[in-house]
Design an enzyme around this catalytic site. Structure first.
Site, PDB file in Angstrom:
ATOM      1  N   ASN A 115       0.684  -1.268   0.054  1.00  0.00           N
ATOM      2  CA  ASN A 115       0.080   0.130   0.084  1.00  0.00           C
ATOM      3  C   ASN A 115       0.872   1.342   0.059  1.00  0.00           C
ATOM      4  OD1 ASN A 115      -2.424   1.664   0.641  1.00  0.00           O
ATOM      5  ND2 ASN A 115      -1.175   2.135   2.634  1.00  0.00           N
ATOM      6  N   ARG A 210      -0.563 -12.325   2.902  1.00  0.00           N
ATOM      7  CA  ARG A 210      -1.361 -11.601   3.739  1.00  0.00           C
ATOM      8  C   ARG A 210      -1.042 -10.149   3.098  1.00  0.00           C
ATOM      9  NH1 ARG A 210       0.281  -7.256   7.463  1.00  0.00           N
ATOM     10  NH2 ARG A 210      -1.393  -7.128   9.282  1.00  0.00           N
ATOM     11  N   ASP A 212      -0.906  -6.625   3.604  1.00  0.00           N
ATOM     12  CA  ASP A 212      -1.051  -5.570   4.754  1.00  0.00           C
ATOM     13  C   ASP A 212      -1.990  -4.480   4.322  1.00  0.00           C
ATOM     14  OD1 ASP A 212       0.411  -4.405   7.190  1.00  0.00           O
ATOM     15  OD2 ASP A 212       1.020  -2.838   5.841  1.00  0.00           O
ATOM     16  N   HIS A 216      -6.676  -0.057   3.239  1.00  0.00           N
ATOM     17  CA  HIS A 216      -6.382   1.162   2.520  1.00  0.00           C
ATOM     18  C   HIS A 216      -5.928   1.030   1.210  1.00  0.00           C
ATOM     19  CE1 HIS A 216      -6.075   2.653   6.665  1.00  0.00           C
ATOM     20  NE2 HIS A 216      -5.712   1.504   7.051  1.00  0.00           N
ATOM     21  N   GLU A 248      -5.434  -7.869   5.241  1.00  0.00           N
ATOM     22  CA  GLU A 248      -5.845  -7.392   6.449  1.00  0.00           C
ATOM     23  C   GLU A 248      -6.753  -6.276   6.542  1.00  0.00           C
ATOM     24  OE1 GLU A 248      -3.734  -4.812   9.929  1.00  0.00           O
ATOM     25  OE2 GLU A 248      -3.286  -4.142   7.849  1.00  0.00           O
ATOM     26  N   ASN A 313      -2.854 -10.768  17.114  1.00  0.00           N
ATOM     27  CA  ASN A 313      -1.742 -10.704  16.135  1.00  0.00           C
ATOM     28  C   ASN A 313      -0.488  -9.721  16.577  1.00  0.00           C
ATOM     29  OD1 ASN A 313      -2.534  -7.918  15.875  1.00  0.00           O
ATOM     30  ND2 ASN A 313      -2.863  -8.156  13.494  1.00  0.00           N
TER      31      ASN A 313
END
Ligand code: QV4
Ligand code: CA
Length: 525
Positions: A115, A210, A212, A216, A248, A313
Site C-alpha cells: 500500500n 497476507r 498488509d 487502505h 488485512e 496478532n
C-alpha cells in the site's frame, strides 16, 4: 453440461480462498520476526512433525532501518524496495527456507506491504536493509524505481495529506496511513512493480500472501494486481493453483468500509473474533462462555469460508491496530491457552496461531511505552531461535506454538477437520463442552467452581488421552485418561485408529480434579 461442471469444480478448488496446505493440515503459524534460517529449521524439526500447515513470515523486502527508537519491529512496514533483503535474511536464505519448508509440506505465506513505502518524515539516504538510495521528500525510491508520479499525493483529499476521517472511504484509500507514502495503485506501472515482486516470490515457491493494510487499497486495485499473478510453482503445487490471499482489513463495525467489499479478492482477517473471544474469556461486559453456543456467523462475523481468524496478532498484542484491551496474549497465559484452544476446536474460519518474542512491556497511563521494541537482537542483528532441552525456545523467543496445549490443539483441529460441531453442552455460565462429530471432544471450565456432570461426547467407547494435560506417547497418556462408555452404539463400529486420532481435553486445574474423580466413579457417554 459435463464441461461446465468440471470448470466450476476447478474454479472453486484452486481459487484464492484455498490455503494449499498439505492434506489434513489446517492451521498456520505467524513466526513474527523470525530469521529465514530459523524458520527453515523449524519447518523440519517441529512444524511438519506436528501437523502445522504453514508459516506467515514477516515482510521479506528491503525496508527502512530505524535507529530512533533503536530497530523497532515496525521498521519492516516501511518498504524501500522489493529486493528480498530484510532483517530476517537475504534472498538465498529466503529461497532455502521456502524450498526446505515446502519439501516437508509446510507452506510459506508472505506479508506483502504494497500500500505504501516508508514514512514521509524519514531521512533521505541509504539507511535501509540493502542500502538502496531513497528520498521520501522527492518520492524517489531508486531500488524499485518509483518517483513522484507513483504516489497518491494529488489524489488524496484531506487537508493534511494523511487519513483524518475513517468514515470517508476515499481518504482511507488515497491518503497517508500514519504518514506512510501512499502508492498510486491505479497506475499500471505501480501495479506492474508490485506484481513483479509477488511473482518473484511465487516462482520461488510461496503459497500465498497476507495483504498488509488492504483496507487502505481499493478492492479493484487489489483485484487488478492479483490478476497479474502467476500460478503457484508446480514443483510443489498442482497445475493451475492460485496464490492464497488473506487481506488485512480491520472491520469492527461502525466505519465507512466493510470487510465484505474484499471477499471477491480472497479471505479477510476477522478482527471481531479475537476482540470478542477476549471479552468472553475475561468475562467482561457480562459475557460468558455459554454464549459461545452460536459462535461464528451467529455473532455477526463474516462467512466462515472467507474468514482468517486468530486470537491476537503482532499489532494488537502490543496495543497497535485494533481490538483494544480485551485481546488475550501470551502475557495472560492461562486464558490465552483456553482461547486458542477454543479457536482451534471450533470449526469457524481458517486459523492462524501467533508466535511472539518477549519485550519489556511497561504501561504508562494505560499505554505500553515499549510497544515498539523489536525482536531479540545483538546490535540490531536478530538473534537465533535456540531450542531448550524441554523443547521451549530460548534467546527471548516465546514460541506459543510450542506450548503443549496449543501444539496439541493444532493436531486436534487436523483430526476433526470436516466434522460438524456436535453435542454442545453448557452450564449457563462458563463451563462449556462440545464435540466434533465422532472424532474429538473438548471441555472448558472458566468458572470459579468445579465441573461435575456426565456428558454425551459422540465418541466411540474407549480410553482417551486428554491432550491438554499431557500427550499421547507410545500409546500411553502422559496426562489424564478419559474413559468413554459405549452407549452410542452406532459409533462403536467406527474404526478406532491406533494413532492419536481422538483427543479430548480441557485446560483448568479445577476441571482436572473432576476428571480424576470421573475416572473413578462416573462415566462419559
Ligand atoms: C509518525 C506519526 C504520524 C505522522 C508520521 C509522519 O505518528 O502521525 O504522520 O510520523 O511521518 C510507524 C510509527 C508512527 C509513524 C510512522 C511513520 O509507529 O508513529 O508515524 O511509522 O513514520 C506498523 C505499526 C505502525 C508503524 C508502521 C510503519 O503499527 O505504528 O508506524 O508499522 O512502520 C490501522 C490500519 C492497519 C494497520 C494498523 C496498525 O488499518 O492496516 O493500523 N496494520 C498494518 C500492520 C502494521 C503496520 C501497518 C499496517 C502499516 O499490521 O503492523 O503498522 O504497514 O488499523
Ligand atoms: Ca492507499
Amino acid at each position: 453440461m459435463k464441461f461446465f461442471l468440471l470448470f466450476f469444480f476447478i474454479g472453486f478448488c484452486w481459487a484464492q480462498y484455498e490455503p494449499h496446505t498439505e492434506k489434513g493440515r489446517t492451521s498456520i503459524v505467524h513466526l513474527f520476526e523470525w530469521r529465514w534460517a530459523d524458520i527453515a529449521k523449524e519447518c523440519e524439526r517441529y512444524l511438519a512433525p506436528n501437523g502445522f500447515g504453514g508459516v506467515q513470515v514477516s515482510p521479506p523486502n528491503e525496508h527502512l532501518v530505524v535507529n530512533n527508537p533503536s530497530r523497532p519491529w515496525w521498521e519492516r512496514y516501511q518498504p524501500i524496495s522489493y529486493k528480498i533483503c530484510s532483517r530476517s535474511g537475504n534472498e538465498d536464505e529466503f529461497k532455502d527456507m521456502v524450498t526446505r519448508c515446502n519439501n516437508v509440506g509446510v507452506r510459506i505465506y508472505v506479508d506483502a506491504v504494497i500500500n505504501h513505502m516508508c514514512g514521509e518524515g524519514a531521512q533521505a539516504g541509504t539507511s535501509s536493509t540493502c542500502g538502496s538510495y531513497f528520498n521520501p521528500q522527492t518520492r524517489e525510491f531508486s531500488g524499485v524505481p518509483y518517483s513522484g508520479w507513483d504516489f497518491n499525493d494529488g489524489k488524496c483529499r484531506s487537508g493534511s495529506g494523511g487519513i483524518e476521517n475513517y468514515n470517508d472511504a476515499a481518504q482511507v484509500r488515497d491518503c497517508r496511513l500514519v504518514g506512510l507514502l501512499d502508492l498510486a495503485l491505479e497506475k499500471d506501472y505501480v501495479r506492474g512493480k508490485v506484481a513483479d515482486y509477488m511473482n518473484r516470490l511465487i516462482d520461488i515457491g510461496v503459497a500465498g500472501f497476507r495483504l498488509d493494510a488492504a483496507k487502505h487499497m481499493w478492492p479493484g486495485d487489489i483485484k487488478a494486481i492479483l490478476y497479474k499473478l502467476h500460478n503457484l510453482n508446480t514443483q510443489w503445487f498442482s497445475e493451475g493453483s492460485r496464490p492464497f490471499i488473506f487481506q488485512e482489513v480491520i472491520d469492527l463495525g461502525g466505519e465507512a468500509l466493510t470487510s465484505s467489499e474484499y471477499f471477491g479478492n480472497g479471505r479477510v482477517t476477522e478482527f471481531k473474533y479475537g476482540a470478542k473471544l477476549g471479552t468472553v474469556m475475561r468475562k467482561w461486559s457480562g459475557e460468558k462462555m455459554a454464549y459461545l453456543k452460536n459462535w461464528g456467523e451467529g455473532w455477526g462475523f463474516m462467512p466462515s469460508d472467507r474468514a482468517l481468524v486468530f486470537v491476537d496478532n503482532h499489532d494488537n498484542q502490543r496495543g497497535h491496530g485494533a481490538g483494544g484491551a480485551s485481546i488475550l496474549t501470551f502475557w495472560d497465559a492461562r486464558l490465552y491457552k483456553m482461547a486458542v484452544g477454543f479457536m482451534l476446536a471450533h470449526p469457524y474460519g481458517f486459523t492462524r496461531v501467533m508466535s511472539s518474542y518477549h519485550w519489556p512491556r511497561y504501561f504508562e497511563n494505560g499505554k505500553d511505552i515499549n510497544d515498539w521494541v523489536g525482536p531479540p537482537n545483538d546490535n540490531g542483528a536478530t538473534k537465533e531461535v535456540t531450542i531448550n532441552a524441554d523443547t521451549t525456545c530460548g534467546n527471548g523467543w516465546v514460541c506459543e506454538h510450542r506450548w503443549r496445549q496449543i501444539r496439541n490443539m493444532v493436531a486436534f483441529r487436523n483430526v476433526v477437520n470436516g466434522q460438524p460441531l456436535s453435542n454442545w453442552w453448557d452450564n449457563g455460565s462458563n463451563q462449556v463442552a462440545f464435540g466434533r462429530g465422532n472424532k474429538g471432544f473438548i471441555v472448558f471450565n472458566n468458572d470459579d467452581w468445579s465441573l461435575s456432570t456426565t456428558l454425551q461426547t459422540g465418541l466411540p467407547a474407549g480410553t482417551y488421552c486428554d491432550v491438554i494435560s499431557g500427550d499421547k506417547i507410545d500409546g500411553y497418556c502422559t496426562g489424564i485418561k478419559v474413559y468413554v462408555s459405549g452407549l452410542l452404539t452406532e459409533y462403536v463400529k467406527m474404526p478406532r485408529s491406533t494413532e492419536c486420532t481422538i483427543y479430548t481435553g480441557n485446560i483448568t486445574d479445577s476441571w482436572l480434579k473432576i476428571c480424576q474423580y470421573c475416572q473413578r466413579s462416573c462415566s462419559w457417554t
